[in-house]
Design a protein around this motif. Sequence first.
Motif, PDB file in Angstrom:
ATOM      1  N   ASN A 198       0.823  -1.213   0.000  1.00 22.27           N
ATOM      2  CA  ASN A 198       0.000   0.000   0.000  1.00 22.27           C
ATOM      3  C   ASN A 198       0.855   1.260   0.000  1.00 22.27           C
ATOM      4  OD1 ASN A 198      -2.420  -1.367  -0.053  1.00 22.27           O
ATOM      5  ND2 ASN A 198      -2.711  -1.316   2.158  1.00 22.27           N
ATOM      6  N   ILE A 199       1.986   1.232   0.675  1.00 18.08           N
ATOM      7  CA  ILE A 199       2.897   2.389   0.618  1.00 18.08           C
ATOM      8  C   ILE A 199       3.295   2.653  -0.821  1.00 18.08           C
ATOM      9  CG2 ILE A 199       5.149   3.276   1.301  1.00 18.08           C
ATOM     10  CD1 ILE A 199       4.925   1.688   3.866  1.00 18.08           C
ATOM     11  N   LEU A 200       3.627   1.577  -1.543  1.00 22.27           N
ATOM     12  CA  LEU A 200       4.060   1.722  -2.933  1.00 22.27           C
ATOM     13  C   LEU A 200       2.922   2.259  -3.810  1.00 22.27           C
ATOM     14  CD1 LEU A 200       6.224   1.238  -5.103  1.00 22.27           C
ATOM     15  CD2 LEU A 200       5.374  -1.115  -5.296  1.00 22.27           C
ATOM     16  N   TYR A 201       1.750   1.675  -3.719  1.00 20.48           N
ATOM     17  CA  TYR A 201       0.634   2.085  -4.569  1.00 20.48           C
ATOM     18  C   TYR A 201       0.166   3.495  -4.240  1.00 20.48           C
ATOM     19  CZ  TYR A 201      -0.132  -2.404  -6.857  1.00 20.48           C
ATOM     20  OH  TYR A 201       0.005  -3.515  -7.631  1.00 20.48           O
ATOM     21  N   LEU A 202       0.022   3.808  -2.965  1.00 23.24           N
ATOM     22  CA  LEU A 202      -0.445   5.136  -2.579  1.00 23.24           C
ATOM     23  C   LEU A 202       0.607   6.204  -2.881  1.00 23.24           C
ATOM     24  CD1 LEU A 202      -2.129   4.152   0.795  1.00 23.24           C
ATOM     25  CD2 LEU A 202      -3.302   5.039  -1.226  1.00 23.24           C
ATOM     26  N   GLY A 203       1.881   5.850  -2.684  1.00 30.69           N
ATOM     27  CA  GLY A 203       2.944   6.800  -3.023  1.00 30.69           C
ATOM     28  C   GLY A 203       2.987   7.097  -4.506  1.00 30.69           C
ATOM     29  N   ASN A 204       2.837   6.062  -5.360  1.00 29.41           N
ATOM     30  CA  ASN A 204       2.813   6.290  -6.806  1.00 29.41           C
ATOM     31  C   ASN A 204       1.577   7.091  -7.217  1.00 29.41           C
ATOM     32  OD1 ASN A 204       5.218   4.964  -7.397  1.00 29.41           O
ATOM     33  ND2 ASN A 204       4.219   2.973  -7.620  1.00 29.41           N
ATOM     34  N   ALA A 205       0.438   6.819  -6.554  1.00 28.05           N
ATOM     35  CA  ALA A 205      -0.777   7.589  -6.865  1.00 28.05           C
ATOM     36  C   ALA A 205      -0.593   9.056  -6.514  1.00 28.05           C
ATOM     37  CB  ALA A 205      -1.962   7.002  -6.106  1.00 28.05           C
ATOM     38  N   PHE A 206       0.060   9.321  -5.393  1.00 27.43           N
ATOM     39  CA  PHE A 206       0.310  10.707  -5.016  1.00 27.43           C
ATOM     40  C   PHE A 206       1.231  11.389  -6.022  1.00 27.43           C
ATOM     41  CE2 PHE A 206       2.828  13.927  -2.784  1.00 27.43           C
ATOM     42  CZ  PHE A 206       1.819  14.734  -2.274  1.00 27.43           C
ATOM     43  N   GLY A 207       2.241  10.671  -6.514  1.00 27.16           N
ATOM     44  CA  GLY A 207       3.120  11.242  -7.536  1.00 27.16           C
ATOM     45  C   GLY A 207       2.376  11.546  -8.818  1.00 27.16           C
ATOM     46  N   THR A 208       1.447  10.684  -9.194  1.00 32.15           N
ATOM     47  CA  THR A 208       0.636  10.934 -10.392  1.00 32.15           C
ATOM     48  C   THR A 208      -0.222  12.192 -10.213  1.00 32.15           C
ATOM     49  OG1 THR A 208       0.544   8.553 -10.858  1.00 32.15           O
ATOM     50  CG2 THR A 208      -1.117   9.948 -11.909  1.00 32.15           C
ATOM     51  N   ASP A 209      -0.788  12.352  -9.034  1.00 26.33           N
ATOM     52  CA  ASP A 209      -1.596  13.549  -8.771  1.00 26.33           C
ATOM     53  C   ASP A 209      -0.745  14.807  -8.787  1.00 26.33           C
ATOM     54  OD1 ASP A 209      -3.958  12.130  -8.534  1.00 26.33           O
ATOM     55  OD2 ASP A 209      -3.701  11.796  -6.385  1.00 26.33           O
ATOM     56  N   GLN A 210       0.481  14.701  -8.329  1.00 27.48           N
ATOM     57  CA  GLN A 210       1.359  15.866  -8.347  1.00 27.48           C
ATOM     58  C   GLN A 210       1.656  16.313  -9.771  1.00 27.48           C
ATOM     59  OE1 GLN A 210       0.996  16.888  -5.126  1.00 27.48           O
ATOM     60  NE2 GLN A 210       3.158  17.467  -5.143  1.00 27.48           N
ATOM     61  N   LEU A 211       1.785  15.351 -10.680  1.00 23.16           N
ATOM     62  CA  LEU A 211       2.079  15.693 -12.070  1.00 23.16           C
ATOM     63  C   LEU A 211       0.845  16.228 -12.797  1.00 23.16           C
ATOM     64  CD1 LEU A 211       4.329  12.649 -13.100  1.00 23.16           C
ATOM     65  CD2 LEU A 211       5.054  14.981 -12.561  1.00 23.16           C
ATOM     66  N   SER A 212      -0.332  15.644 -12.461  1.00 26.57           N
ATOM     67  CA  SER A 212      -1.556  16.060 -13.163  1.00 26.57           C
ATOM     68  C   SER A 212      -2.258  17.239 -12.497  1.00 26.57           C
ATOM     69  CB  SER A 212      -2.528  14.883 -13.248  1.00 26.57           C
ATOM     70  OG  SER A 212      -2.920  14.469 -11.942  1.00 26.57           O
ATOM     71  N   GLY A 213      -1.897  17.547 -11.259  1.00 30.71           N
ATOM     72  CA  GLY A 213      -2.539  18.637 -10.551  1.00 30.71           C
ATOM     73  C   GLY A 213      -3.870  18.292  -9.927  1.00 30.71           C
ATOM     74  N   GLU A 214      -4.232  16.994  -9.900  1.00 29.34           N
ATOM     75  CA  GLU A 214      -5.496  16.586  -9.293  1.00 29.34           C
ATOM     76  C   GLU A 214      -5.375  16.611  -7.774  1.00 29.34           C
ATOM     77  OE1 GLU A 214      -8.285  15.973 -10.728  1.00 29.34           O
ATOM     78  OE2 GLU A 214      -7.664  15.949 -12.824  1.00 29.34           O
ATOM     79  N   HIS A 215      -6.512  16.857  -7.123  1.00 33.72           N
ATOM     80  CA  HIS A 215      -6.521  16.840  -5.672  1.00 33.72           C
ATOM     81  C   HIS A 215      -7.957  16.607  -5.198  1.00 33.72           C
ATOM     82  CE1 HIS A 215      -7.411  21.021  -6.818  1.00 33.72           C
ATOM     83  NE2 HIS A 215      -8.167  21.063  -5.725  1.00 33.72           N
ATOM     84  N   GLY A 216      -8.114  16.281  -3.928  1.00 35.89           N
ATOM     85  CA  GLY A 216      -9.441  16.041  -3.365  1.00 35.89           C
ATOM     86  C   GLY A 216      -9.968  14.667  -3.714  1.00 35.89           C
ATOM     87  N   LEU A 217     -11.287  14.523  -3.709  1.00 35.76           N
ATOM     88  CA  LEU A 217     -11.912  13.224  -3.948  1.00 35.76           C
ATOM     89  C   LEU A 217     -11.742  12.738  -5.378  1.00 35.76           C
ATOM     90  CD1 LEU A 217     -15.267  13.666  -1.959  1.00 35.76           C
ATOM     91  CD2 LEU A 217     -13.165  12.502  -1.235  1.00 35.76           C
ATOM     92  N   ALA A 218     -11.435  13.630  -6.297  1.00 36.60           N
ATOM     93  CA  ALA A 218     -11.256  13.247  -7.696  1.00 36.60           C
ATOM     94  C   ALA A 218      -9.848  12.762  -7.993  1.00 36.60           C
ATOM     95  CB  ALA A 218     -11.600  14.421  -8.609  1.00 36.60           C
ATOM     96  N   SER A 219      -8.973  12.766  -7.019  1.00 36.86           N
ATOM     97  CA  SER A 219      -7.575  12.408  -7.247  1.00 36.86           C
ATOM     98  C   SER A 219      -7.396  10.896  -7.297  1.00 36.86           C
ATOM     99  CB  SER A 219      -6.698  12.992  -6.138  1.00 36.86           C
ATOM    100  OG  SER A 219      -7.038  12.417  -4.892  1.00 36.86           O
ATOM    101  N   VAL A 220      -6.286  10.483  -7.894  1.00 37.69           N
ATOM    102  CA  VAL A 220      -5.932   9.060  -7.947  1.00 37.69           C
ATOM    103  C   VAL A 220      -5.610   8.548  -6.549  1.00 37.69           C
ATOM    104  CG1 VAL A 220      -4.339   7.374  -8.947  1.00 37.69           C
ATOM    105  CG2 VAL A 220      -5.069   9.351 -10.298  1.00 37.69           C
ATOM    106  N   THR A 221      -5.044   9.396  -5.725  1.00 39.84           N
ATOM    107  CA  THR A 221      -4.703   8.990  -4.356  1.00 39.84           C
ATOM    108  C   THR A 221      -5.965   8.631  -3.570  1.00 39.84           C
ATOM    109  OG1 THR A 221      -2.794  10.467  -4.390  1.00 39.84           O
ATOM    110  CG2 THR A 221      -3.531   9.673  -2.248  1.00 39.84           C
ATOM    111  N   ALA A 222      -7.016   9.449  -3.694  1.00 38.21           N
ATOM    112  CA  ALA A 222      -8.264   9.177  -2.982  1.00 38.21           C
ATOM    113  C   ALA A 222      -8.903   7.888  -3.477  1.00 38.21           C
ATOM    114  CB  ALA A 222      -9.227  10.345  -3.153  1.00 38.21           C
ATOM    115  N   ALA A 223      -8.893   7.670  -4.813  1.00 41.06           N
ATOM    116  CA  ALA A 223      -9.475   6.446  -5.359  1.00 41.06           C
ATOM    117  C   ALA A 223      -8.696   5.207  -4.890  1.00 41.06           C
ATOM    118  CB  ALA A 223      -9.501   6.513  -6.883  1.00 41.06           C
TER     119      ALA A 223
END
Length: 474
Positions: A198-223
Amino acid sequence: MATFPAYPTHPGAPGDAPTAGAPRLPHWWQRWGYLAARARPTAWGRVRYGAPAALLALSGLVILALVRQQTGTEGFLVGLGLAVLPVPLLLAAFRWLDRVEPGPWRNLLFAFAWGACAAALIAIVANSFATRWIATATADPSSADTLGATVIAPIVEESAKATAVLLVFLFRRRHFTGIVDGVVIAGVTATGFAFTENILYLGNAFGTDQLSGEHGLASVTAATFFVRVVMAPFAHPLFTVFTGIGFGIAALSAEHRRLRRVLLPLGGLLLAMGMHAMWNGSSSFGKYGFFAVYGAFMVPAFGLLTFLVIWTRQRELRTVRAELPAYAAAGWLTPPEPYALGSMRARRLARRYAAHHFGRAAARSVARYEACATSLAFLRHRGRSGRAGADFVVRERELLHELWRRREVARPSLAYAARVTAPAVPVPPPWPAYGYGGYSHGGYGHVPAQPSAPDGRPYPAPAAPRPAYDPYRT
């Protein structure tokens, strides 16, 4: 009176192994460990605990570096903070299942560390290598990813997690006696593995959101957090628990049934791989494939396994109540103890009573007394079923010795708990009054051997018979 089933021959009896005073150890790993411990107890202890600890620590450092390299420092910290949330709940649930005969903390610590460090490292390296090899051989990266997730990952990950269960089964056999032990060790191992993943998956999701600028419930990290932590935190433990059940049933089997003891763990491992593959492949089953697999397979399997382990836990308590009256009849336990030790509520009250009147150390002593009495009941039950090991007599004396040492604090605490939790209407015992406290042997023909104190002197003989226990007598 019924005849007690014959136990394995005592090591010192004629026709047995020439080593007197020590249990016969038929397996190579037990024999090597036993002889090494006798030759160099201190050095062996350092090697026994130091080598696995060093291996796991090294694996932890390597997996930490790999995950941080893939997620970045910020992503790693975010993933760590989110992945740790379900861990205490899962560990508490497995520890609750293990309360009847709690195993040592070091077994659970080893299982969690193996899952989080060694198994995760094996999975990352093996999955990456296999996926790259398939992509190079087929020149189709997308199919390689699908094949790696649905075939390679379940085989590699479940095998890596099952290794921890196998090691505890082989080298900590005394604490691995049934289905609940297999479920607990497998579940804790899988919890550690899921934590790192989960550290790996959530960390990669957060990196994807940082590149795309997504945040909140619509972010990959939240999903990702919703699917892996909220909806299915039990996914990895659920898969690996099938392997643990296979090992647990094998532990209940007689030692001469070797084929059964091999095939059952393998069957549990194959079932774990199949469930894991179905879960990983659910996204390829269509738009609603994930929800279909979750509702049709994951939730029912989770409910069925929960019912199974709780039923097994209650059966263990019934075994305690059925086997301990023989020791009460012989004088090693007081009459109310079999009832109190067969009730989790009475056990808890006994520990609270000891802590209130004698201190926390006394409460820990009562907890140890309860654990030893439970182990004694299970040992006797295995002997009655012909499944006791060659060290039955030695182990029985060890447990009786532990009980006798703690009787001064444990007996009044358990007597109080029995009075508080006794049924409203007394039920006459189903056996005739016999021996100590009106308890009979209940069909047993074996009286526990008198244990010896550490200095070699025998314990005092059991107390003389006295009137049967009355839960309403003050």
